[in-house]
Scaffold this active site. Structure first.
Site, PDB file in Angstrom:
ATOM      1  N   HIS A 158      49.099  40.793  47.848  1.00  0.00           N
ATOM      2  CA  HIS A 158      50.401  40.292  48.031  1.00  0.00           C
ATOM      3  C   HIS A 158      51.238  40.713  49.051  1.00  0.00           C
ATOM      4  O   HIS A 158      50.889  41.594  49.880  1.00  0.00           O
ATOM      5  CB  HIS A 158      51.145  40.669  46.662  1.00  0.00           C
ATOM      6  CG  HIS A 158      50.992  39.837  45.560  1.00  0.00           C
ATOM      7  ND1 HIS A 158      49.809  40.176  44.628  1.00  0.00           N
ATOM      8  CD2 HIS A 158      51.439  38.635  44.797  1.00  0.00           C
ATOM      9  CE1 HIS A 158      49.736  39.232  43.755  1.00  0.00           C
ATOM     10  NE2 HIS A 158      50.634  38.392  43.842  1.00  0.00           N
ATOM     11  N   LYS A 161      56.543  42.944  47.661  1.00  0.00           N
ATOM     12  CA  LYS A 161      56.331  43.037  46.393  1.00  0.00           C
ATOM     13  C   LYS A 161      56.495  44.413  45.762  1.00  0.00           C
ATOM     14  O   LYS A 161      56.306  45.255  46.149  1.00  0.00           O
ATOM     15  CB  LYS A 161      54.951  42.535  45.902  1.00  0.00           C
ATOM     16  CG  LYS A 161      54.745  42.421  44.394  1.00  0.00           C
ATOM     17  CD  LYS A 161      53.555  41.514  44.097  1.00  0.00           C
ATOM     18  CE  LYS A 161      53.141  41.617  42.638  1.00  0.00           C
ATOM     19  NZ  LYS A 161      54.139  40.963  41.857  1.00  0.00           N
TER      20      LYS A 161
END
Length: 266
Positions: A154, A158
């Site tokens: 990600h 995040k």
């Protein structure tokens, strides 16, 4: 037409949800942000880039919930649980896409959803939820002869790790194999940590750049390997999925649902 309110309306995900809801023919009835947010009072449609909607971003949770049929929430577990509680009091449906819920928080969500229909899913993507079904079937077929490892990637903003989607993938595999995920998940390997156990499910995370989301589950046997991968190219698949869930949840019986229910995969 369904009246949808969006929590976190000025954020990246909230903006895409507003656009997706408008494109799906829904009415944006409310747009919620935290108290003190600099864009409170501004038109939610203009912020999202889909034209003026006549809906000002507000910090009044009760008023926003009162005016909607469904609240869509991609925030944090703490905020989502508060929103779920208010929706329950006002008998409004809610779709929650927040990640990072602990088992205790999920249990509380189920308790709060006793009187209203609610969707709680770590990933609203149609493709990811099809992957969940594939993983369940594959794990049952392969049994204990294949080691299972999960790798997720990600963006560098995040906040939770591993992702809720990766955890759910691990849970699906563990359930199919008759294992307790919380007992077999291995999030950390370093130094001389011994041989891999047969039951464990390894979990590795990568954070960097602007990766929307990538997940790969490896089933590793002797002389062969099967990989189930999903790569998200944009956040629009999550926003479209959340609107699909919002349209589906209206009129359903009270209880806590997930995207497998929404997509008819159960």
């Amino acid at each position: 037409m369904i009246k949808i309110a969006v929590c976190g309306a000025a954020g990246r995900m909230g903006q895409r949800i507003i656009v997706a809801a408008v494109e799906a023919g829904c009415i944006i009835s409310g747009a919620l942000e935290r108290p003190g947010h600099p864009q409170i009072g501004q038109d939610a449609g203009l912020i999202a880039g889909c034209g003026q909607l006549g809906v000002a971003i507000s910090d009044d949770l009760n008023a926003v919930v009162e005016g909607c049929d469904v609240l869509i929430d991609f925030t944090t577990p703490k905020i989502s649980l508060k929103n779920l509680e208010v929706c329950g009091l006002k008998k409004k449906s809610i779709v929650i896409g927040s990640t990072g819920f602990t088992p205790e928080e999920r249990a509380l969500a189920a308790e709060l959803a006793k009187d209203i229909p609610a969707v709680l899913a770590p990933n609203m993507s149609v493709g990811v939820n099809v992957c969940f079904k594939m993983l369940k079937d594959l794990a049952k077929t392969l049994g204990d002869d294949f080691d299972v490892e999960i790798v997720e990637l990600h963006h560098n903003k995040k906040k939770d790790s591993p992702s809720g989607t990766a955890v759910r993938m691990g849970e699906v595999v563990a359930e199919a194999l008759g294992r307790d995920y919380n007992q077999v998940a291995n999030y950390h390997r370093e130094g001389i940590c011994g041989e891999r156990t047969k039951e464990e499910i390894g979990m590795q995370t990568v954070r960097g750049g602007d990766i929307v989301g990538e997940h790969t589950v490896y089933f590793i046997g002797m002389g062969e390997r099967i990989e189930i991968s999903h790569r998200a190219m944009s956040r629009d698949m999550f926003s479209r999925g959340s609107v699909r869930a919002a349209k589906w949840i209206v009129g359903k019986q009270p209880g806590l649902y997930d995207m497998q229910d929404v997509l008819g995969l159960k």
